[in-house]
Design a protein around this motif. Structure first.
Motif, PDB file in Angstrom:
ATOM      1  N   ASP A  74       0.954  -1.543   0.135  1.00 14.56           N
ATOM      2  CA  ASP A  74      -0.024   0.190  -0.148  1.00 14.56           C
ATOM      3  C   ASP A  74       1.194   1.383  -0.030  1.00 14.56           C
ATOM      4  OD1 ASP A  74      -1.576   1.969   0.746  1.00 14.56           O
ATOM      5  OD2 ASP A  74      -3.086   1.401   2.332  1.00 14.56           O
ATOM      6  N   ALA A  75       1.026   2.284  -1.118  1.00 12.57           N
ATOM      7  CA  ALA A  75       2.015   3.092  -1.711  1.00 12.57           C
ATOM      8  C   ALA A  75       1.023   4.100  -1.909  1.00 12.57           C
ATOM      9  CB  ALA A  75       2.859   2.661  -2.973  1.00 12.57           C
ATOM     10  N   SER A  76       0.124   4.603  -1.358  1.00 16.71           N
ATOM     11  CA  SER A  76      -1.319   4.774  -1.205  1.00 16.71           C
ATOM     12  C   SER A  76      -0.075   6.822  -0.239  1.00 16.71           C
ATOM     13  CB  SER A  76      -2.047   5.191  -0.368  1.00 16.71           C
ATOM     14  OG  SER A  76      -2.411   4.607   0.270  1.00 16.71           O
ATOM     15  N   LEU A  77      -1.038   7.683  -0.718  1.00 18.51           N
ATOM     16  CA  LEU A  77      -0.369   9.084  -0.144  1.00 18.51           C
ATOM     17  C   LEU A  77      -0.386   8.969   1.278  1.00 18.51           C
ATOM     18  CD1 LEU A  77       0.899  12.059  -0.051  1.00 18.51           C
ATOM     19  CD2 LEU A  77      -1.735  12.825  -0.631  1.00 18.51           C
ATOM     20  N   PRO A  78      -1.814   8.350   1.770  1.00 21.70           N
ATOM     21  CA  PRO A  78      -2.443   8.388   3.390  1.00 21.70           C
ATOM     22  C   PRO A  78      -1.355   7.738   4.063  1.00 21.70           C
ATOM     23  CG  PRO A  78      -4.494   8.310   2.623  1.00 21.70           C
ATOM     24  CD  PRO A  78      -2.775   8.542   0.924  1.00 21.70           C
ATOM     25  N   THR A  79      -1.496   6.277   3.861  1.00 21.92           N
ATOM     26  CA  THR A  79      -0.088   5.519   4.667  1.00 21.92           C
ATOM     27  C   THR A  79       1.241   6.152   3.822  1.00 21.92           C
ATOM     28  OG1 THR A  79      -2.035   2.867   2.966  1.00 21.92           O
ATOM     29  CG2 THR A  79       0.268   2.764   4.012  1.00 21.92           C
ATOM     30  N   VAL A  80       1.914   6.252   2.662  1.00 23.58           N
ATOM     31  CA  VAL A  80       2.847   6.339   2.954  1.00 23.58           C
ATOM     32  C   VAL A  80       3.265   8.322   4.135  1.00 23.58           C
ATOM     33  CG1 VAL A  80       5.065   8.136   1.493  1.00 23.58           C
ATOM     34  CG2 VAL A  80       3.651   6.032   0.829  1.00 23.58           C
ATOM     35  N   ALA A  81       2.437   8.938   4.382  1.00 25.66           N
ATOM     36  CA  ALA A  81       2.104  10.069   4.952  1.00 25.66           C
ATOM     37  C   ALA A  81       2.619   9.407   6.487  1.00 25.66           C
ATOM     38  CB  ALA A  81       1.403  10.736   4.664  1.00 25.66           C
ATOM     39  N   ARG A  82       0.860   8.611   7.165  1.00 24.41           N
ATOM     40  CA  ARG A  82       1.661   7.752   8.081  1.00 24.41           C
ATOM     41  C   ARG A  82       2.954   7.458   8.606  1.00 24.41           C
ATOM     42  NH1 ARG A  82      -3.170   5.916   7.192  1.00 24.41           N
ATOM     43  NH2 ARG A  82      -2.460   4.688   6.373  1.00 24.41           N
ATOM     44  N   SER A  83       3.171   6.735   7.749  1.00 22.27           N
ATOM     45  CA  SER A  83       4.623   5.752   8.423  1.00 22.27           C
ATOM     46  C   SER A  83       5.804   7.197   8.426  1.00 22.27           C
ATOM     47  CB  SER A  83       4.852   5.336   6.598  1.00 22.27           C
ATOM     48  OG  SER A  83       5.570   5.740   6.264  1.00 22.27           O
ATOM     49  N   MET A  84       5.715   8.502   7.705  1.00 20.18           N
ATOM     50  CA  MET A  84       6.250   9.638   7.445  1.00 20.18           C
ATOM     51  C   MET A  84       6.181  10.050   9.380  1.00 20.18           C
ATOM     52  SD  MET A  84       7.987  10.519   3.599  1.00 20.18           S
ATOM     53  CE  MET A  84       9.304  12.153   4.820  1.00 20.18           C
ATOM     54  N   GLY A  85       4.796   9.922   9.704  1.00 22.39           N
ATOM     55  CA  GLY A  85       4.764  11.163  10.404  1.00 22.39           C
ATOM     56  C   GLY A  85       3.495  12.112  10.218  1.00 22.39           C
ATOM     57  N   LYS A  86       3.216  12.273   9.228  1.00 17.07           N
ATOM     58  CA  LYS A  86       2.660  13.212   8.735  1.00 17.07           C
ATOM     59  C   LYS A  86       1.348  13.221   8.228  1.00 17.07           C
ATOM     60  CE  LYS A  86       6.982  14.697   6.817  1.00 17.07           C
ATOM     61  NZ  LYS A  86       7.607  16.003   7.236  1.00 17.07           N
ATOM     62  N   SER A  87       0.530  14.078   8.151  1.00 21.40           N
ATOM     63  CA  SER A  87      -1.157  13.355   7.362  1.00 21.40           C
ATOM     64  C   SER A  87      -1.445  13.515   6.111  1.00 21.40           C
ATOM     65  CB  SER A  87      -2.004  15.420   7.789  1.00 21.40           C
ATOM     66  OG  SER A  87      -1.433  16.579   7.037  1.00 21.40           O
ATOM     67  N   ALA A  88      -1.787  13.425   5.162  1.00 21.01           N
ATOM     68  CA  ALA A  88      -1.486  13.132   3.610  1.00 21.01           C
ATOM     69  C   ALA A  88      -1.796  15.198   3.466  1.00 21.01           C
ATOM     70  CB  ALA A  88      -2.597  12.636   3.481  1.00 21.01           C
ATOM     71  N   ARG A  89      -2.303  15.655   3.899  1.00 18.55           N
ATOM     72  CA  ARG A  89      -2.644  16.903   3.241  1.00 18.55           C
ATOM     73  C   ARG A  89      -1.075  17.549   3.896  1.00 18.55           C
ATOM     74  NH1 ARG A  89      -7.604  20.853   3.884  1.00 18.55           N
ATOM     75  NH2 ARG A  89      -8.279  18.572   2.168  1.00 18.55           N
ATOM     76  N   THR A  90      -0.469  17.404   4.478  1.00 21.19           N
ATOM     77  CA  THR A  90       0.655  18.372   4.691  1.00 21.19           C
ATOM     78  C   THR A  90       1.921  17.825   3.580  1.00 21.19           C
ATOM     79  OG1 THR A  90       0.406  18.279   6.966  1.00 21.19           O
ATOM     80  CG2 THR A  90       2.759  18.091   6.436  1.00 21.19           C
ATOM     81  N   LEU A  91       1.936  16.313   3.493  1.00 18.62           N
ATOM     82  CA  LEU A  91       3.316  15.803   2.861  1.00 18.62           C
ATOM     83  C   LEU A  91       2.743  16.770   1.234  1.00 18.62           C
ATOM     84  CD1 LEU A  91       5.299  13.813   2.027  1.00 18.62           C
ATOM     85  CD2 LEU A  91       3.448  11.535   2.141  1.00 18.62           C
ATOM     86  N   GLN A  92       1.095  15.989   0.889  1.00 17.10           N
ATOM     87  CA  GLN A  92       1.183  17.027  -0.377  1.00 17.10           C
ATOM     88  C   GLN A  92       1.540  17.709  -0.774  1.00 17.10           C
ATOM     89  OE1 GLN A  92      -3.576  17.304  -1.227  1.00 17.10           O
ATOM     90  NE2 GLN A  92      -2.559  15.946  -3.250  1.00 17.10           N
ATOM     91  N   ARG A  93       1.159  19.038   0.577  1.00 15.01           N
ATOM     92  CA  ARG A  93       1.633  20.252   0.528  1.00 15.01           C
ATOM     93  C   ARG A  93       3.181  20.539   0.673  1.00 15.01           C
ATOM     94  NH1 ARG A  93      -1.937  22.009   4.184  1.00 15.01           N
ATOM     95  NH2 ARG A  93      -0.687  22.047   5.717  1.00 15.01           N
ATOM     96  N   ARG A  94       3.613  19.804   1.041  1.00  8.86           N
ATOM     97  CA  ARG A  94       5.671  19.952   1.035  1.00  8.86           C
ATOM     98  C   ARG A  94       6.077  19.557  -0.750  1.00  8.86           C
ATOM     99  NH1 ARG A  94       8.055  22.442   2.166  1.00  8.86           N
ATOM    100  NH2 ARG A  94       9.928  21.442   2.342  1.00  8.86           N
ATOM    101  N   LEU A  95       5.439  18.650  -1.311  1.00 12.67           N
ATOM    102  CA  LEU A  95       6.112  17.760  -2.379  1.00 12.67           C
ATOM    103  C   LEU A  95       5.652  19.026  -3.271  1.00 12.67           C
ATOM    104  CD1 LEU A  95       4.769  13.750  -2.105  1.00 12.67           C
ATOM    105  CD2 LEU A  95       6.978  14.687  -1.915  1.00 12.67           C
ATOM    106  N   GLN A  96       4.410  19.942  -3.203  1.00 13.53           N
ATOM    107  CA  GLN A  96       4.289  20.555  -3.814  1.00 13.53           C
ATOM    108  C   GLN A  96       5.147  21.813  -4.148  1.00 13.53           C
ATOM    109  OE1 GLN A  96       0.057  21.570  -3.057  1.00 13.53           O
ATOM    110  NE2 GLN A  96      -0.886  20.114  -4.388  1.00 13.53           N
ATOM    111  N   ALA A  97       5.442  21.856  -2.545  1.00 10.62           N
ATOM    112  CA  ALA A  97       6.425  23.019  -2.847  1.00 10.62           C
ATOM    113  C   ALA A  97       7.859  22.385  -3.076  1.00 10.62           C
ATOM    114  CB  ALA A  97       6.795  23.095  -1.397  1.00 10.62           C
ATOM    115  N   LEU A  98       8.688  21.495  -3.370  1.00  6.48           N
ATOM    116  CA  LEU A  98       9.485  20.500  -3.918  1.00  6.48           C
ATOM    117  C   LEU A  98       9.589  20.234  -5.279  1.00  6.48           C
ATOM    118  CD1 LEU A  98      10.066  18.620  -1.253  1.00  6.48           C
ATOM    119  CD2 LEU A  98      11.593  20.744  -1.471  1.00  6.48           C
ATOM    120  N   GLY A  99       8.634  21.013  -5.974  1.00 12.81           N
ATOM    121  CA  GLY A  99       8.260  20.635  -7.667  1.00 12.81           C
ATOM    122  C   GLY A  99       7.106  19.235  -8.097  1.00 12.81           C
TER     123      GLY A  99
END
Length: 357
Positions: free
Chosen positions: A261-286
């Motif tokens: 399961d490599a969905s955004l919520p699962t990956v974000a949870r494994s990194m201690g972040k929310s899906a929305r936070t990770l999504q924003r960070r990735l967008q900021a990184l292009g």
């Protein structure tokens, strides 16, 4: 009780998610050279720069590593290269890791240090030691792929056995050796080397020996030298792993993808972040979660296809594709080549993503 190794990031080695030191690979290459294999020709056939093998602190990415070992085994299919490479192993041939282990005061101490700093050698595998009152079980598993590279597993266990004998100056014998890969034609040589029965196609890779061995003293061990070298190794790991955020996401994606399961919520949870936070960070990184997922899938596909005997359909399923044709279309989009051509080395891979160069 369990000791787990830390991981060494590949960020300092380009975009590679996982890497291997050239030092253990040089042991295998040297054994092959003693059997008449031309190193320059070997490196060229495997697509590995000759100079990369000559750099003492050099590292290869996981795809280069698998291709090199596969080419070695293609040329010498019946040769127990791992045994020949480690039969007279000097700890110093393993660089800083060998020096740290050589300063240990007991075999148990040496094993703990080996586990702690194993990523100096191999950051795409995890070395563990499980202890109880009677047995010590050394395990080795891949963080990259369910398809272990047999020669690297054999090399690791052979090095553990040889170093145990070298450090303790005793005849250290295993009780049993278990490999997850299929039987090798040199089973007898393996059993003679380890002084123990060898099992193939086992559930896990495991080297079993009496727990009492851990108390054996290391005559040349030195507490102050051990502390000094351990500090050096720890600082080296810290300085060699300035992981950027994208690299951390890639590694999280590898583990999530292999777990199914490599969905955004699962990956974000494994990194201690929310899906929305990770999504924003990735967008900021292009970039996006989907773009990085494609990048990681491509890298893992190249790795798995380089492992001899692995079916394309199994690679597709392991990467979350519904069927082989869907995977083939994606692979051609990534690399301009077919999975079968990439596995055979029949066509150069010219990828559109950084990890598939």
């Amino acid at each position: 009780m369990t000791f787990d190794a830390p991981t060494l990031a590949g960020a300092a080695h380009g975009d590679a998610v996982f890497t291997l030191s050239v030092l253990p690979l040089r042991l295998l290459v040297r054994a092959a050279e003693a059997r008449g294999v031309a190193v320059d020709e070997l490196a060229q056939s495997a697509g590995v720069p000759r100079e990369a093998l000559q750099r003492r602190l050099g590292r290869l990415d996981s795809v280069q590593t698998v291709r090199l070992v596969a080419e070695l085994e293609r040329r010498l299919p019946a040769a127990p290269l791992a045994l020949e490479a480690t039969e007279a192993l000097d700890p110093r041939e393993l660089g800083l890791l060998g020096l740290v282990v050589n300063a240990a005061e007991t075999l148990g101490d040496a094993l703990r240090l080996g586990v702690r700093f194993f990523s100096l050698m191999h950051d795409s595998a995890e070395l563990t030691v499980h202890l109880d009152d009677r047995f010590a079980r050394v395990g080795l598993s891949s963080a990259v792929s369910p398809y272990a590279v047999p020669a690297l597993v054999e090399l690791t266990f052979a090095a553990v056995a040889t170093l145990g004998r070298c450090l303790s100056q005793r005849e250290v014998c295993a009780l049993e050796v278990r490999f997850s890969h299929p039987e090798r034609v040199y089973r007898r040589e393996l059993e003679l080397f380890f002084r123990a029965p060898v099992q193939f196609q086992a559930p896990r890779n495991e080297l079993v020996f009496p727990a009492a061995y851990l108390d054996l003293p290391v005559p040349q061990g030195n507490a102050s030298t051990k502390r000094l070298l351990s500090d050096v190794a720890a600082r080296f790991l810290a300085s060699a792993t300035p992981e950027d955020e994208l690299h951390r996401v890639r590694r999280a994606l590898v583990r999530a993808l292999r777990a199914g399961d490599a969905s955004l919520p699962t990956v974000a949870r494994s990194m201690g972040k929310s899906a929305r936070t990770l999504q924003r960070r990735l967008q900021a990184l292009g970039t996006t979660h989907q773009a990085l997922l494609e990048d990681v899938r491509c890298s893992l596909a190249l790795h798995d296809l380089a492992v001899p005997g692995v079916e394309v359909s199994a690679v597709a399923a392991g990467l979350g594709f519904a069927d082989g044709s869907t995977f083939a279309r994606a692979f051609r989009r990534w690399t301009q080549s077919s999975p079968s051509a990439a596995r055979l080395g029949g066509a150069p891979v010219s990828a559109r993503t950084p990890s598939c160069r």
